[in-house]
Write an enzyme that holds these catalytic residues in place. Structure first.
Site, mmCIF file in Angstrom:
data_model
loop_
_atom_site.group_PDB
_atom_site.id
_atom_site.type_symbol
_atom_site.label_atom_id
_atom_site.label_comp_id
_atom_site.label_asym_id
_atom_site.label_seq_id
_atom_site.Cartn_x
_atom_site.Cartn_y
_atom_site.Cartn_z
ATOM 1 N N HIS A 1 40.137 8.237 6.966
ATOM 2 C CA HIS A 1 40.077 6.880 6.421
ATOM 3 C C HIS A 1 40.609 6.833 4.991
ATOM 4 O O HIS A 1 40.220 5.969 4.212
ATOM 5 C CB HIS A 1 38.646 6.342 6.438
ATOM 6 C CG HIS A 1 38.068 6.193 7.802
ATOM 7 N ND1 HIS A 1 37.525 7.252 8.499
ATOM 8 C CD2 HIS A 1 37.953 5.123 8.617
ATOM 9 C CE1 HIS A 1 37.090 6.840 9.676
ATOM 10 N NE2 HIS A 1 37.339 5.549 9.773
ATOM 11 N N GLN B 1 43.473 -1.315 11.575
ATOM 12 C CA GLN B 1 42.179 -1.298 10.892
ATOM 13 C C GLN B 1 42.156 -0.373 9.676
ATOM 14 O O GLN B 1 41.559 -0.693 8.651
ATOM 15 C CB GLN B 1 41.082 -0.915 11.875
ATOM 16 C CG GLN B 1 39.702 -1.273 11.412
ATOM 17 C CD GLN B 1 38.705 -1.165 12.542
ATOM 18 O OE1 GLN B 1 38.344 -0.062 12.955
ATOM 19 N NE2 GLN B 1 38.255 -2.307 13.054
ATOM 20 N N PHE C 1 49.492 5.571 13.444
ATOM 21 C CA PHE C 1 50.436 6.466 14.125
ATOM 22 C C PHE C 1 50.573 6.221 15.625
ATOM 23 O O PHE C 1 51.664 6.423 16.174
ATOM 24 C CB PHE C 1 50.076 7.923 13.820
ATOM 25 C CG PHE C 1 50.192 8.243 12.360
ATOM 26 C CD1 PHE C 1 51.425 8.303 11.745
ATOM 27 C CD2 PHE C 1 49.059 8.427 11.592
ATOM 28 C CE1 PHE C 1 51.539 8.555 10.386
ATOM 29 C CE2 PHE C 1 49.152 8.680 10.236
ATOM 30 C CZ PHE C 1 50.401 8.743 9.628
ATOM 31 N N GLU D 1 46.460 0.495 18.938
ATOM 32 C CA GLU D 1 47.428 0.182 17.889
ATOM 33 C C GLU D 1 48.843 0.034 18.425
ATOM 34 O O GLU D 1 49.629 -0.783 17.914
ATOM 35 C CB GLU D 1 47.384 1.262 16.804
ATOM 36 C CG GLU D 1 46.130 1.245 15.955
ATOM 37 C CD GLU D 1 44.916 1.888 16.623
ATOM 38 O OE1 GLU D 1 43.788 1.722 16.125
ATOM 39 O OE2 GLU D 1 45.112 2.568 17.663
#
Length: 335
Positions: free
Chosen positions: A126, A79, A85, A57
């Site tokens: 999630h 995603q 983070f 990320e």
């Protein structure tokens, strides 16, 4: 359209209109994304414009920064919002400040998309709602649509602007509205007015809230999935609540909020994220400053709890319809 289709349509329009638009993220290319929001776009526009990235990320955000500083218009996907983070330092230290640091010579007009929020039994990794972290960063806009029509128009507006936008997408309502009744069958957008999504190009202004329900008994200020829960709670309780869908958290539309609160005198602010330092605290403080003499009761914060998002007890955490009704009753009955 449902929200997935509307977002796909927005990116299709953008790719077709502007050759500088590029889309990338984990599984966004060949597979079309975990939730299929980019389905078919790589096949239509090629691997140079819609492509997969490594599971990194920080690198995804860094690529978006570099591309946008050199004139491209990237739309990067994280995603799940829970995984944003590792990219936080890039967003805080680089993406948000390049215009300031360069005295306007460079801008980072990019979009970082991420599925956001709970309600799908995703558990602690999630289901997060991390929007408050990003509203604290000068130079970054934060947008959260609540319906397919706004999702398409807001995403196009975000991609065509010169500012970086963190674009959170409520995954509980990707396929249809949610009225806040646990485990109820998923409703379709087919009969919902905001499920009507025009073909082609249009925009929804960032920074402008939407009054989705007019009322006089109290004002509800919320965003994302909880807009629908608030509407259902108001109907079920017969409380004449006025409901404001913020749509954009930074900048947020204090003028629309203040006009409503000055009329009703009572306020519920609601979000899924934990209570402490959640965005509701900012809203409550600003409403108190702007509307102090109009308030007839303390501002009520309806939120998630200060715990990790639970899996087995998801509906004890989520501000479901019954909790919303209690909030409306409490604030309207207060003297």
């Amino acid at each position: 359209m449902n929200m997935i289709q509307a977002l796909n349509s927005a990116m299709d329009v953008l790719l077709d209109k502007n050759p500088d638009i590029v889309i990338f993220g984990e599984d966004t290319g060949y597979f079309g994304g975990v939730f299929r929001t980019t389905d078919g776009l790589q096949k239509k526009y090629g691997v140079d414009r819609v492509f997969d990235t490594p599971i990194n990320e920080g690198a995804i955000a860094a690529m978006a920064i570099g591309m946008s500083a050199k004139g491209l218009k990237p739309i990067a996907e994280i995603q799940f919002a829970d995984y944003i983070f590792p990219a936080f330092d890039q967003i805080v230290s680089e993406m948000s400040r390049i215009r300031y640091r360069s005295a306007g010579q460079f801008t980072t007009g990019c979009v970082v998309r991420a599925p956001w929020g709970g309600g799908i039994r995703g558990g602690q990794t999630h289901s997060m709602s991390p929007e408050a972290f990003f509203t604290h960063i000068p130079g970054v806009k934060v947008a959260i649509p609540s319906n397919p029509h706004d999702a398409k128009g807001m995403l196009i507006a975000a991609a065509e602007g010169n500012d970086p936008v963190i674009f959170f997408e409520p995954k509980r309502i990707y396929n249809g509205p949610f009225d806040g009744v646990p485990d109820a069958p998923l409703k379709s957008w087919a009969k919902h007015p905001k499920g009507e999504v025009p073909d082609g190009h249009y925009t929804v202004e960032l920074g402008k809230a939407d009054v989705t329900r007019e009322g006089s008994a109290c004002t509800v200020v919320t965003y994302g999935t909880l807009v629908h829960v608030a509407e259902a709670a108001a109907e079920k309780s017969s409380i004449d609540a006025e409901i404001i869908d913020l749509r954009t958290l930074t900048p947020y539309d204090i003028e629309t909020i203040a006009a409503s609160v000055n009329k009703t005198g009572r306020v519920v602010v609601a979000h899924e994220a934990p209570r402490t330092s959640g965005f509701g605290a900012e809203l409550a403080a600003q409403i108190q400053e702007e509307c102090f003499y109009a308030l007839e009761a303390p501002i009520y914060r309806l939120t998630g709890w200060d715990t990790p998002y639970p899996h087995a007890h998801e509906w004890a955490y989520f501000p479901i319809q019954s909790r919303f009704i209690r909030a409306l009753e409490t604030v309207t009955e207060a003297v």
